[in-house]
Design a protein around this motif. Structure first.
Motif, PDB file in Angstrom:
ATOM      1  N   ARG A  14       0.835  -1.201   0.000  1.00  0.00           N
ATOM      2  CA  ARG A  14       0.000   0.000   0.000  1.00  0.00           C
ATOM      3  C   ARG A  14       0.868   1.249   0.000  1.00  0.00           C
ATOM      4  O   ARG A  14       0.554   2.231  -0.655  1.00  0.00           O
ATOM      5  CB  ARG A  14      -0.939  -0.017   1.200  1.00  0.00           C
ATOM      6  N   ASP A  15       1.994   1.213   0.730  1.00  0.00           N
ATOM      7  CA  ASP A  15       2.908   2.352   0.746  1.00  0.00           C
ATOM      8  C   ASP A  15       3.522   2.582  -0.629  1.00  0.00           C
ATOM      9  O   ASP A  15       3.615   3.722  -1.083  1.00  0.00           O
ATOM     10  CB  ASP A  15       4.021   2.135   1.769  1.00  0.00           C
ATOM     11  N   GLY A  18       0.993   4.007  -2.948  1.00  0.00           N
ATOM     12  CA  GLY A  18       0.815   5.430  -2.639  1.00  0.00           C
ATOM     13  C   GLY A  18       1.924   6.279  -3.228  1.00  0.00           C
ATOM     14  O   GLY A  18       1.683   7.391  -3.705  1.00  0.00           O
TER      15      GLY A  18
END
Length: 88
Positions: A14-15, A18
């Motif tokens: 997810r990082d 992003g």
């Protein structure tokens, strides 16, 4: 509380996703304003996202391309104005 390996893996993905999206947005925004700052930031974020294995590779590549385009636009306007900066 200990996190299990799958939970850490999801957070890491997810990082990086992003970072890919942020590089795209900053690269796009950099075409309009502050390209001397936003272009290199977009390039670094896209490179990190690709290096970490993002699932949004297309968006990271777009961010990388837009970051490079920011710097090319800056150089083109600087050459046209014969100055170290440009304005509308």
């Amino acid at each position: 509380m200990q996190l299990t390996a799958p939970a850490r893996r999801r957070t890491g993905i997810r990082d990086t996703d992003g970072m890919a999206v942020a590089s795209f947005v900053l690269g796009l925004l950099g075409l309009l304003v502050l390209n001397v700052f936003l272009g290199p930031i977009a390039i670094v974020l896209a490179s990190l996202a690709l290096w970490r294995g993002t699932q949004r590779r297309g968006r990271a590549f777009l961010g990388l391309g837009l970051g490079i385009a920011d710097l090319v636009v800056l150089v083109a306007f600087m050459q046209a104005d014969s100055t170290i900066s440009w304005s509308f």
